[in-house]
Design a protein around this motif. Sequence first.
Motif, PDB file in Angstrom:
ATOM      1  N   VAL A 102       0.808  -1.224   0.000  1.00 48.73           N
ATOM      2  CA  VAL A 102       0.000   0.000   0.000  1.00 48.73           C
ATOM      3  C   VAL A 102       0.840   1.272   0.000  1.00 48.73           C
ATOM      4  CG1 VAL A 102      -1.993  -1.139   1.053  1.00 48.73           C
ATOM      5  CG2 VAL A 102      -0.323  -0.006   2.502  1.00 48.73           C
ATOM      6  N   ASP A 103       2.097   1.196   0.423  1.00 52.29           N
ATOM      7  CA  ASP A 103       2.961   2.380   0.441  1.00 52.29           C
ATOM      8  C   ASP A 103       3.331   2.855  -0.961  1.00 52.29           C
ATOM      9  OD1 ASP A 103       2.976   2.393   3.198  1.00 52.29           O
ATOM     10  OD2 ASP A 103       4.868   1.310   3.365  1.00 52.29           O
ATOM     11  N   LEU A 104       3.410   1.939  -1.911  1.00 53.23           N
ATOM     12  CA  LEU A 104       3.863   2.301  -3.263  1.00 53.23           C
ATOM     13  C   LEU A 104       2.793   2.196  -4.338  1.00 53.23           C
ATOM     14  CD1 LEU A 104       7.425   0.673  -3.399  1.00 53.23           C
ATOM     15  CD2 LEU A 104       6.825   3.064  -3.018  1.00 53.23           C
ATOM     16  N   TYR A 105       1.694   1.482  -4.062  1.00 53.23           N
ATOM     17  CA  TYR A 105       0.697   1.233  -5.097  1.00 53.23           C
ATOM     18  C   TYR A 105      -0.712   1.585  -4.622  1.00 53.23           C
ATOM     19  CZ  TYR A 105       4.498  -1.710  -6.887  1.00 53.23           C
ATOM     20  OH  TYR A 105       5.703  -2.179  -7.326  1.00 53.23           O
ATOM     21  N   ALA A 106      -1.474   2.190  -5.515  1.00 55.51           N
ATOM     22  CA  ALA A 106      -2.905   2.388  -5.277  1.00 55.51           C
ATOM     23  C   ALA A 106      -3.638   1.189  -5.867  1.00 55.51           C
ATOM     24  CB  ALA A 106      -3.374   3.674  -5.957  1.00 55.51           C
ATOM     25  N   ALA A 107      -4.787   0.858  -5.302  1.00 56.42           N
ATOM     26  CA  ALA A 107      -5.546  -0.296  -5.771  1.00 56.42           C
ATOM     27  C   ALA A 107      -5.810  -0.217  -7.278  1.00 56.42           C
ATOM     28  CB  ALA A 107      -6.861  -0.404  -5.002  1.00 56.42           C
ATOM     29  N   GLU A 108      -6.134   0.984  -7.773  1.00 57.43           N
ATOM     30  CA  GLU A 108      -6.484   1.149  -9.187  1.00 57.43           C
ATOM     31  C   GLU A 108      -5.311   0.810 -10.109  1.00 57.43           C
ATOM     32  OE1 GLU A 108      -6.588   4.294  -7.097  1.00 57.43           O
ATOM     33  OE2 GLU A 108      -8.215   3.109  -6.243  1.00 57.43           O
ATOM     34  N   GLU A 109      -4.087   1.102  -9.690  1.00 51.35           N
ATOM     35  CA  GLU A 109      -2.948   0.822 -10.558  1.00 51.35           C
ATOM     36  C   GLU A 109      -2.502  -0.638 -10.488  1.00 51.35           C
ATOM     37  OE1 GLU A 109       0.967   2.595  -9.445  1.00 51.35           O
ATOM     38  OE2 GLU A 109      -0.125   3.330  -7.710  1.00 51.35           O
ATOM     39  N   LEU A 110      -2.992  -1.384  -9.507  1.00 49.30           N
ATOM     40  CA  LEU A 110      -2.641  -2.799  -9.404  1.00 49.30           C
ATOM     41  C   LEU A 110      -3.508  -3.670 -10.300  1.00 49.30           C
ATOM     42  CD1 LEU A 110      -2.040  -3.142  -5.563  1.00 49.30           C
ATOM     43  CD2 LEU A 110      -0.331  -3.241  -7.380  1.00 49.30           C
ATOM     44  N   GLU A 111      -4.775  -3.299 -10.463  1.00 45.81           N
ATOM     45  CA  GLU A 111      -5.663  -4.112 -11.292  1.00 45.81           C
ATOM     46  C   GLU A 111      -5.142  -4.152 -12.715  1.00 45.81           C
ATOM     47  OE1 GLU A 111      -9.866  -3.545 -10.979  1.00 45.81           O
ATOM     48  OE2 GLU A 111      -9.760  -3.343  -8.807  1.00 45.81           O
ATOM     49  N   GLY A 112      -5.009  -5.375 -13.252  1.00 44.65           N
ATOM     50  CA  GLY A 112      -4.512  -5.579 -14.604  1.00 44.65           C
ATOM     51  C   GLY A 112      -3.010  -5.799 -14.665  1.00 44.65           C
ATOM     52  N   ARG A 113      -2.307  -5.542 -13.581  1.00 42.17           N
ATOM     53  CA  ARG A 113      -0.849  -5.682 -13.557  1.00 42.17           C
ATOM     54  C   ARG A 113      -0.454  -7.157 -13.488  1.00 42.17           C
ATOM     55  NH1 ARG A 113       3.253  -2.112 -11.326  1.00 42.17           N
ATOM     56  NH2 ARG A 113       5.114  -3.333 -10.945  1.00 42.17           N
ATOM     57  N   ARG A 114       0.580  -7.515 -14.216  1.00 46.39           N
ATOM     58  CA  ARG A 114       1.131  -8.865 -14.132  1.00 46.39           C
ATOM     59  C   ARG A 114       2.138  -8.910 -12.978  1.00 46.39           C
ATOM     60  NH1 ARG A 114      -0.832  -9.522 -19.161  1.00 46.39           N
ATOM     61  NH2 ARG A 114      -0.877 -11.583 -20.064  1.00 46.39           N
ATOM     62  N   VAL A 115       2.073  -9.993 -12.197  1.00 50.47           N
ATOM     63  CA  VAL A 115       2.975 -10.180 -11.057  1.00 50.47           C
ATOM     64  C   VAL A 115       3.455 -11.626 -11.024  1.00 50.47           C
ATOM     65  CG1 VAL A 115       1.986  -8.351  -9.604  1.00 50.47           C
ATOM     66  CG2 VAL A 115       1.029 -10.657  -9.507  1.00 50.47           C
ATOM     67  N   ALA A 116       4.566 -11.827 -10.340  1.00 52.81           N
ATOM     68  CA  ALA A 116       5.089 -13.173 -10.127  1.00 52.81           C
ATOM     69  C   ALA A 116       4.698 -13.633  -8.731  1.00 52.81           C
ATOM     70  CB  ALA A 116       6.608 -13.178 -10.284  1.00 52.81           C
ATOM     71  N   ALA A 117       4.424 -14.922  -8.611  1.00 50.42           N
ATOM     72  CA  ALA A 117       4.051 -15.479  -7.308  1.00 50.42           C
ATOM     73  C   ALA A 117       4.460 -16.939  -7.218  1.00 50.42           C
ATOM     74  CB  ALA A 117       2.547 -15.350  -7.082  1.00 50.42           C
ATOM     75  N   VAL A 118       4.766 -17.370  -5.999  1.00 50.69           N
ATOM     76  CA  VAL A 118       4.986 -18.790  -5.728  1.00 50.69           C
ATOM     77  C   VAL A 118       3.603 -19.402  -5.563  1.00 50.69           C
ATOM     78  CG1 VAL A 118       5.973 -20.494  -4.137  1.00 50.69           C
ATOM     79  CG2 VAL A 118       7.198 -18.352  -4.602  1.00 50.69           C
ATOM     80  N   VAL A 119       3.297 -20.401  -6.395  1.00 54.50           N
ATOM     81  CA  VAL A 119       1.945 -20.961  -6.395  1.00 54.50           C
ATOM     82  C   VAL A 119       1.845 -22.332  -5.730  1.00 54.50           C
ATOM     83  CG1 VAL A 119       1.279 -19.641  -8.442  1.00 54.50           C
ATOM     84  CG2 VAL A 119       2.184 -21.955  -8.721  1.00 54.50           C
ATOM     85  N   ASN A 120       2.978 -22.869  -5.244  1.00 55.44           N
ATOM     86  CA  ASN A 120       2.910 -24.215  -4.654  1.00 55.44           C
ATOM     87  C   ASN A 120       3.290 -24.259  -3.172  1.00 55.44           C
ATOM     88  OD1 ASN A 120       5.670 -23.803  -5.356  1.00 55.44           O
ATOM     89  ND2 ASN A 120       6.020 -25.999  -5.596  1.00 55.44           N
ATOM     90  N   PHE A 121       3.220 -23.121  -2.470  1.00 56.65           N
ATOM     91  CA  PHE A 121       3.306 -23.156  -1.015  1.00 56.65           C
ATOM     92  C   PHE A 121       1.924 -23.525  -0.481  1.00 56.65           C
ATOM     93  CE2 PHE A 121       6.815 -19.692  -0.744  1.00 56.65           C
ATOM     94  CZ  PHE A 121       7.802 -20.658  -0.786  1.00 56.65           C
ATOM     95  N   PRO A 122       1.840 -24.130   0.704  1.00 58.46           N
ATOM     96  CA  PRO A 122       0.522 -24.383   1.276  1.00 58.46           C
ATOM     97  C   PRO A 122      -0.170 -23.053   1.598  1.00 58.46           C
ATOM     98  CG  PRO A 122       2.277 -25.370   2.632  1.00 58.46           C
ATOM     99  CD  PRO A 122       2.930 -24.615   1.537  1.00 58.46           C
TER     100      PRO A 122
END
Length: 123
Positions: free
Chosen positions: A64-84
Amino acid sequence: MHLLHDPAAPAAAPIAFDDFLKVDIRIGRIIRVDPFPEARKPAFKLTIDFGPGVGVKRSSAQVVDLYAAEELEGRRVAAVVNFPPRQIGKFMSEVLTLGFPDAEGRVVLFSPDSDVPLGARLF
């Protein structure tokens, strides 16, 4: 500063390449951003589409310090998808959205600088 956030810290201990391959890091697109007022540290609840292989998952992100909700929607991000999944308050975080700390320790999201398909895996 925590060792994980210290850019002057030495590299971590070596691991086998097979260990790296166990961590499944994928590209997704943020399709929804919700406030997370009950979080201990300011955060958003993200809904991320990783395409047909992984599907739609949710994550908590302290950005929240660097991004507004509106600028996050549609953005591509990387994530670890196989942690529990991890319970964060009343919210279940299903993936770990990746970022790097800036000089002040704020999270800068990690994303590709060119368009890649949803669900593409880091190698």
